[in-house]
Design a protein around this motif. Structure first.
Motif, PDB file in Angstrom:
ATOM      1  N   ARG A  92      -2.474  -2.585 -17.133  1.00 47.58           N
ATOM      2  CA  ARG A  92      -2.632  -1.125 -17.060  1.00 47.58           C
ATOM      3  C   ARG A  92      -3.436  -0.733 -15.821  1.00 47.58           C
ATOM      4  N   GLU A  93      -4.519  -1.455 -15.556  1.00 48.56           N
ATOM      5  CA  GLU A  93      -5.348  -1.161 -14.392  1.00 48.56           C
ATOM      6  C   GLU A  93      -4.577  -1.411 -13.096  1.00 48.56           C
ATOM      7  N   SER A  94      -3.804  -2.460 -13.057  1.00 50.74           N
ATOM      8  CA  SER A  94      -2.991  -2.755 -11.880  1.00 50.74           C
ATOM      9  C   SER A  94      -1.979  -1.644 -11.625  1.00 50.74           C
ATOM     10  N   MET A  95      -1.354  -1.159 -12.684  1.00 50.64           N
ATOM     11  CA  MET A  95      -0.393  -0.057 -12.537  1.00 50.64           C
ATOM     12  C   MET A  95      -1.105   1.214 -12.100  1.00 50.64           C
ATOM     13  N   ARG A  96      -2.301   1.468 -12.596  1.00 56.41           N
ATOM     14  CA  ARG A  96      -3.050   2.656 -12.192  1.00 56.41           C
ATOM     15  C   ARG A  96      -3.378   2.601 -10.705  1.00 56.41           C
ATOM     16  N   ARG A  97      -3.857   1.442 -10.255  1.00 52.00           N
ATOM     17  CA  ARG A  97      -4.178   1.289  -8.829  1.00 52.00           C
ATOM     18  C   ARG A  97      -2.921   1.428  -7.970  1.00 52.00           C
ATOM     19  N   TRP A  98      -1.830   0.821  -8.404  1.00 49.90           N
ATOM     20  CA  TRP A  98      -0.557   0.911  -7.683  1.00 49.90           C
ATOM     21  C   TRP A  98      -0.109   2.366  -7.570  1.00 49.90           C
ATOM     22  N   TRP A  99      -0.205   3.095  -8.674  1.00 49.53           N
ATOM     23  CA  TRP A  99       0.218   4.499  -8.693  1.00 49.53           C
ATOM     24  C   TRP A  99      -0.604   5.330  -7.702  1.00 49.53           C
ATOM     25  N   MET A 100      -1.889   5.037  -7.620  1.00 48.09           N
ATOM     26  CA  MET A 100      -2.757   5.794  -6.717  1.00 48.09           C
ATOM     27  C   MET A 100      -2.441   5.516  -5.248  1.00 48.09           C
ATOM     28  N   LEU A 101      -1.793   4.398  -4.959  1.00 44.47           N
ATOM     29  CA  LEU A 101      -1.406   4.077  -3.585  1.00 44.47           C
ATOM     30  C   LEU A 101      -0.121   4.785  -3.143  1.00 44.47           C
ATOM     31  N   ILE A 102       0.606   5.325  -4.105  1.00 47.44           N
ATOM     32  CA  ILE A 102       1.873   5.995  -3.798  1.00 47.44           C
ATOM     33  C   ILE A 102       1.586   7.418  -3.340  1.00 47.44           C
ATOM     34  N   HIS A 103       2.176   7.787  -2.237  1.00 46.34           N
ATOM     35  CA  HIS A 103       2.007   9.144  -1.711  1.00 46.34           C
ATOM     36  C   HIS A 103       2.497  10.137  -2.765  1.00 46.34           C
ATOM     37  N   PRO A 104       1.756  11.217  -3.006  1.00 48.20           N
ATOM     38  CA  PRO A 104       2.163  12.197  -4.027  1.00 48.20           C
ATOM     39  C   PRO A 104       3.601  12.707  -3.869  1.00 48.20           C
TER      40      PRO A 104
END
Length: 106
Positions: free
Chosen positions: A34-46
């Motif tokens: 879950r934490e890995s997916m959260r960090r990954w999501w935050m790296l994606i441009h809005p």
């Protein structure tokens, strides 16, 4: 600010499969995934997030269907004794709750 990443279907699929492998191998826990997916999501441009969400939904749906087919195939074998019956509805609910809690739009 962290560097943003570009999104492709293959990149999303690769990310998901790497995390699945990590859980299967025991090198990551559910909370670490879950934490890995959260960090990954935050790296994606809005601006790229709607496409990333679409690809993620496709990968998760197809993965879930594959797991269901594997389970159904095994349960059809008369001498196969399952430890736990696959409940695809429960898996779908879990996947939906994780995507919603990670900030993905439903």
């Amino acid at each position: 600010m962290p560097q943003e990443i570009s999104i492709s279907y293959q990149a999303v699929k690769s990310k998901v499969y790497r995390l699945i492998d990590a859980m299967v191998e025991g090198s990551k826990t559910e909370s670490e995934v879950r934490e890995s997916m959260r960090r990954w999501w935050m790296l994606i441009h809005p601006a790229d997030r709607p496409v990333a969400e679409k690809y993620l939904a496709m990968v998760l749906s197809r993965s879930n269907a594959t797991l269901g087919a594997i389970g159904d195939g095994l349960f059809a074998i008369k001498d196969f004794k399952a430890l736990r019956i696959h409940d695809s509805e429960k898996v779908s609910k879990i996947a939906a709750s994780h995507t919603n809690s990670a900030g993905f739009v439903s």
